[in-house]
Design a protein around this motif. Structure first.
Motif, PDB file in Angstrom:
ATOM      1  N   ALA A  33       0.821  -1.215   0.000  1.00  0.00           N
ATOM      2  CA  ALA A  33       0.000   0.000   0.000  1.00  0.00           C
ATOM      3  C   ALA A  33       0.857   1.268   0.000  1.00  0.00           C
ATOM      4  O   ALA A  33       0.366   2.354  -0.307  1.00  0.00           O
ATOM      5  N   LEU A  34       2.139   1.146   0.307  1.00  0.00           N
ATOM      6  CA  LEU A  34       3.032   2.300   0.360  1.00  0.00           C
ATOM      7  C   LEU A  34       3.732   2.567  -0.972  1.00  0.00           C
ATOM      8  O   LEU A  34       4.345   3.619  -1.148  1.00  0.00           O
ATOM      9  N   ILE A  35       3.631   1.628  -1.913  1.00  0.00           N
ATOM     10  CA  ILE A  35       4.330   1.772  -3.191  1.00  0.00           C
ATOM     11  C   ILE A  35       3.778   2.986  -3.949  1.00  0.00           C
ATOM     12  O   ILE A  35       2.576   3.138  -4.123  1.00  0.00           O
ATOM     13  N   GLY A  36       4.701   3.856  -4.344  1.00  0.00           N
ATOM     14  CA  GLY A  36       4.341   5.045  -5.116  1.00  0.00           C
ATOM     15  C   GLY A  36       3.720   6.164  -4.293  1.00  0.00           C
ATOM     16  O   GLY A  36       3.262   7.154  -4.848  1.00  0.00           O
ATOM     17  N   LYS A  37       3.704   6.025  -2.987  1.00  0.00           N
ATOM     18  CA  LYS A  37       3.066   7.026  -2.120  1.00  0.00           C
ATOM     19  C   LYS A  37       4.106   7.879  -1.410  1.00  0.00           C
ATOM     20  O   LYS A  37       5.294   7.604  -1.420  1.00  0.00           O
ATOM     21  N   ARG A  38       3.608   8.919  -0.773  1.00  0.00           N
ATOM     22  CA  ARG A  38       4.405   9.733   0.157  1.00  0.00           C
ATOM     23  C   ARG A  38       3.880   9.438   1.548  1.00  0.00           C
ATOM     24  O   ARG A  38       2.697   9.138   1.711  1.00  0.00           O
ATOM     25  N   VAL A  39       4.737   9.472   2.537  1.00  0.00           N
ATOM     26  CA  VAL A  39       4.315   9.102   3.891  1.00  0.00           C
ATOM     27  C   VAL A  39       4.828  10.080   4.939  1.00  0.00           C
ATOM     28  O   VAL A  39       5.825  10.771   4.738  1.00  0.00           O
ATOM     29  N   ARG A  40       4.109  10.103   6.042  1.00  0.00           N
ATOM     30  CA  ARG A  40       4.574  10.735   7.285  1.00  0.00           C
ATOM     31  C   ARG A  40       4.588   9.611   8.311  1.00  0.00           C
ATOM     32  O   ARG A  40       3.628   8.848   8.414  1.00  0.00           O
ATOM     33  N   VAL A  41       5.661   9.523   9.069  1.00  0.00           N
ATOM     34  CA  VAL A  41       5.823   8.412  10.000  1.00  0.00           C
ATOM     35  C   VAL A  41       5.875   8.935  11.432  1.00  0.00           C
ATOM     36  O   VAL A  41       6.590   9.891  11.733  1.00  0.00           O
ATOM     37  N   PHE A  42       5.095   8.276  12.290  1.00  0.00           N
ATOM     38  CA  PHE A  42       5.070   8.609  13.715  1.00  0.00           C
ATOM     39  C   PHE A  42       5.474   7.377  14.511  1.00  0.00           C
ATOM     40  O   PHE A  42       4.937   6.293  14.304  1.00  0.00           O
ATOM     41  N   ARG A  43       6.414   7.545  15.420  1.00  0.00           N
ATOM     42  CA  ARG A  43       6.901   6.464  16.285  1.00  0.00           C
ATOM     43  C   ARG A  43       6.593   6.877  17.712  1.00  0.00           C
ATOM     44  O   ARG A  43       7.046   7.921  18.157  1.00  0.00           O
ATOM     45  N   GLN A  44       5.795   6.056  18.375  1.00  0.00           N
ATOM     46  CA  GLN A  44       5.368   6.393  19.732  1.00  0.00           C
ATOM     47  C   GLN A  44       4.738   7.787  19.758  1.00  0.00           C
ATOM     48  O   GLN A  44       5.008   8.581  20.645  1.00  0.00           O
ATOM     49  N   PHE A  45       3.924   8.095  18.739  1.00  0.00           N
ATOM     50  CA  PHE A  45       3.157   9.336  18.615  1.00  0.00           C
ATOM     51  C   PHE A  45       4.008  10.561  18.307  1.00  0.00           C
ATOM     52  O   PHE A  45       3.502  11.674  18.287  1.00  0.00           O
ATOM     53  N   LEU A  46       5.303  10.367  18.038  1.00  0.00           N
ATOM     54  CA  LEU A  46       6.192  11.476  17.693  1.00  0.00           C
ATOM     55  C   LEU A  46       6.556  11.394  16.215  1.00  0.00           C
ATOM     56  O   LEU A  46       7.006  10.351  15.737  1.00  0.00           O
ATOM     57  N   LYS A  47       6.376  12.502  15.497  1.00  0.00           N
ATOM     58  CA  LYS A  47       6.694  12.530  14.075  1.00  0.00           C
ATOM     59  C   LYS A  47       8.186  12.279  13.890  1.00  0.00           C
ATOM     60  O   LYS A  47       9.022  12.846  14.596  1.00  0.00           O
ATOM     61  N   GLN A  48       8.510  11.425  12.932  1.00  0.00           N
ATOM     62  CA  GLN A  48       9.891  11.077  12.653  1.00  0.00           C
ATOM     63  C   GLN A  48      10.414  11.866  11.458  1.00  0.00           C
ATOM     64  O   GLN A  48       9.646  12.343  10.630  1.00  0.00           O
ATOM     65  N   THR A  49      11.711  11.949  11.367  1.00  0.00           N
ATOM     66  CA  THR A  49      12.357  12.677  10.281  1.00  0.00           C
ATOM     67  C   THR A  49      13.192  11.731   9.441  1.00  0.00           C
ATOM     68  O   THR A  49      13.604  10.672   9.918  1.00  0.00           O
ATOM     69  N   THR A  50      13.437  12.109   8.199  1.00  0.00           N
ATOM     70  CA  THR A  50      14.324  11.316   7.358  1.00  0.00           C
ATOM     71  C   THR A  50      15.778  11.747   7.542  1.00  0.00           C
ATOM     72  O   THR A  50      16.676  11.150   6.974  1.00  0.00           O
ATOM     73  N   LEU A  51      15.990  12.770   8.356  1.00  0.00           N
ATOM     74  CA  LEU A  51      17.346  13.230   8.669  1.00  0.00           C
ATOM     75  C   LEU A  51      17.780  12.569   9.968  1.00  0.00           C
ATOM     76  O   LEU A  51      17.501  13.072  11.059  1.00  0.00           O
ATOM     77  N   VAL A  52      18.463  11.439   9.871  1.00  0.00           N
ATOM     78  CA  VAL A  52      18.861  10.676  11.050  1.00  0.00           C
ATOM     79  C   VAL A  52      20.262  11.095  11.474  1.00  0.00           C
ATOM     80  O   VAL A  52      21.223  10.935  10.732  1.00  0.00           O
ATOM     81  N   ILE A  53      20.359  11.638  12.679  1.00  0.00           N
ATOM     82  CA  ILE A  53      21.648  12.020  13.246  1.00  0.00           C
ATOM     83  C   ILE A  53      22.172  10.804  14.005  1.00  0.00           C
ATOM     84  O   ILE A  53      21.395  10.057  14.605  1.00  0.00           O
ATOM     85  N   ALA A  54      23.474  10.585  14.002  1.00  0.00           N
ATOM     86  CA  ALA A  54      24.074   9.413  14.655  1.00  0.00           C
ATOM     87  C   ALA A  54      23.474   9.199  16.045  1.00  0.00           C
ATOM     88  O   ALA A  54      23.443  10.107  16.861  1.00  0.00           O
ATOM     89  N   GLY A  55      22.965   8.002  16.261  1.00  0.00           N
ATOM     90  CA  GLY A  55      22.381   7.654  17.554  1.00  0.00           C
ATOM     91  C   GLY A  55      20.966   8.173  17.748  1.00  0.00           C
ATOM     92  O   GLY A  55      20.354   7.925  18.771  1.00  0.00           O
ATOM     93  N   GLY A  56      20.443   8.898  16.755  1.00  0.00           N
ATOM     94  CA  GLY A  56      19.106   9.468  16.881  1.00  0.00           C
ATOM     95  C   GLY A  56      18.037   8.605  16.237  1.00  0.00           C
ATOM     96  O   GLY A  56      18.297   7.524  15.721  1.00  0.00           O
ATOM     97  N   TYR A  57      16.815   9.111  16.294  1.00  0.00           N
ATOM     98  CA  TYR A  57      15.681   8.411  15.716  1.00  0.00           C
ATOM     99  C   TYR A  57      15.347   9.012  14.363  1.00  0.00           C
ATOM    100  O   TYR A  57      15.537  10.200  14.141  1.00  0.00           O
TER     101      TYR A  57
END
Length: 123
Positions: free
Chosen positions: A71-95
């Motif tokens: 269902a995610l193929i060809g789509k855009r998404v927003r991701v929430f982990r434990q109700f917190l919005k996640q980023t695609t910019l992952v800093i070392a050791g971060g989420y």
């Protein structure tokens, strides 16, 4: 009372259109398509995906490095982990996460953890 209106003449507010109203669209090739508004909304805005790791059937398990859903193929998404919005910019050791919309795969950082709540908004 149904009436014909040109979409260019009025601002479109999707919440004001009755789900049973029939809407006509003219495609780039000049053909016209009639569809119920409820069908169009269903195609435009798929349902969000929500799961609890290791609990919800079909959800990833503790320590899984990826989650793939067609269902995610060809789509855009927003991701929430434990109700917190996640980023695609992952800093070392971060989420954060990366997303491959060709395969429909989300790769979280760090990996999925038991009983975490995840929500994936598709738009």
């Amino acid at each position: 009372m149904a009436c014909e209106q040109n979409i260019l003449d009025i601002p479109l507010n999707a919440s004001l259109i009755d789900p049973d109203e029939v809407v006509i669209f003219t495609l780039p090739d000049g053909t016209s398509v009639l569809r119920k508004w409820s069908v169009i909304l269903g195609a435009i805005t798929p349902a969000d995906i929500e799961f609890q790791v290791g609990v919800t059937p079909g959800a990833p398990s503790d320590g899984d490095p990826t989650y793939t859903n067609a269902a995610l193929i060809g789509k855009r998404v927003r991701v929430f982990r434990q109700f917190l919005k996640q980023t695609t910019l992952v800093i070392a050791g971060g989420y954060g996460y990366s997303f491959n919309n060709v395969a429909g795969t989300i790769t979280p950082s760090p990996a999925f953890s038991d009983e975490e709540v995840w929500s994936i908004e598709i738009y």
